[in-house]
Scaffold this active site. Sequence first.
Site, PDB file in Angstrom:
ATOM      1  N   ARG A  87       4.069  14.935  -0.823  1.00 56.21           N
ATOM      2  CA  ARG A  87       3.165  13.869  -0.392  1.00 56.21           C
ATOM      3  C   ARG A  87       2.730  14.195   1.040  1.00 56.21           C
ATOM      4  NH1 ARG A  87       4.882   8.699   2.772  1.00 56.21           N
ATOM      5  NH2 ARG A  87       2.924   7.561   2.901  1.00 56.21           N
ATOM      6  N   HIS A 175      -1.701   5.106   1.412  1.00 59.61           N
ATOM      7  CA  HIS A 175      -0.856   4.675   0.291  1.00 59.61           C
ATOM      8  C   HIS A 175      -1.539   4.942  -1.049  1.00 59.61           C
ATOM      9  CE1 HIS A 175       1.208   1.723   3.260  1.00 59.61           C
ATOM     10  NE2 HIS A 175       1.967   2.801   3.090  1.00 59.61           N
ATOM     11  N   GLU A 371       5.454   6.577  -6.527  1.00 58.27           N
ATOM     12  CA  GLU A 371       4.773   7.645  -5.802  1.00 58.27           C
ATOM     13  C   GLU A 371       5.252   9.024  -6.259  1.00 58.27           C
ATOM     14  OE1 GLU A 371       3.655   5.965  -1.443  1.00 58.27           O
ATOM     15  OE2 GLU A 371       5.796   5.980  -1.926  1.00 58.27           O
TER      16      GLU A 371
END
Length: 389
Positions: A87, A175, A371
């Site tokens: 990420r 996000h 996520e």
Amino acid sequence: MSSALFTLNAGSSTLKFAAFSPDGHELLLSGQIDHYGAERANLQLSAPSDSVPYERCLTGAGCADQLAAALATLAEHGLQPLAVAHRIVHGGSRFTRPILLDGENRAALAELVPLAPLHQPVGLAAIDTIEAIAPALPQIACFDTAFHAGMPELAQRFAVARHWHDKGVRRYGFHGLSYAAIARRLPELELDDKRVVVCHLGSGASACALLAGQSVASSMGFSALDGLMMGTRPGTLDAEVVLYWQEHAGLSIGEVRDELYKRSGLLGVSELSADIRPLLASHAPAAHEAVALFCYRVATEVGRLAAAMQGLDAVVFTAGIGEHAPSVRAAILHQLGWLGFRLDEAANDANATRISQIGSTRSAWVIPTDEEGEIARLAAAVLAKPAAA
């Protein structure tokens, strides 16, 4: 040893990691390191079926050694990486989809550090650590900003001189991996074609307007500071406050950054904690005010995002606070009662999936974010492309 797709989600104080099946759909193991980079850190690992996670204390090691320990722990459980997916908070306007990393685009990501000074360096350091440990291992970058790349032009603009916009001073939104994971779940709830505001409420907090599953507006803008009040960040703030701090209080740029990233939000208002749990348990007036302000800011932001979609059908709560703080959700929905939200108190207290009454004009939901799962699915698709070519 079994091959697996590893995911890394490196934050300023926590490293989340996981191993997935090569197609990215099955979670095999997941874990995290709390106090990541500190002198004493705690590594936890669990399988989907485990009730008691494996724990290990890491002492006297920095981020690189702790990341290596996470990989070694996965290896001890019979898993070897076929690739590592990261990420990365900021992709700027160039990186609007996941990429297979190489020297050129790794250097381009470093140029974005000024846009995310707290988060980007941590993600890049994790990339470099993996490169040092296993130079031949493929690495994929998945971006928090990418999900918002298709927002309407007006939703991306600040009212600054055009040449600044052309140089990248615009609203990016963040996000995005969390919002993409929620968007995948909306068809299950018959919300895939609806106007939905998703509230990602954690130590970092934001809200996103989803129209038919696509991002059309975000509370966050140029950086991860804008929008909602957060654990230690203020959210929307009159820019003159920063100039006041510098001109009249004599704060340096570094000191201003500390105020904005580390000393504001729930911590700054309460003077007690950045964690909402002790604030909810406290009887201190400042703690009560901090929570009330947090809820107020979320409710008013929902109204702004509803205007961007010309209406609202549902609100979804996700992330740590959104998934586990019934009193916070209740306070927000009570403030949105004028829109037709009617809270089901029992369902809310139980953290049920639907927390609005059946007869409510608009619905409210609690959906766990994923996520790591989103990173794995995106990375698997990137890895599959050469084989399909």
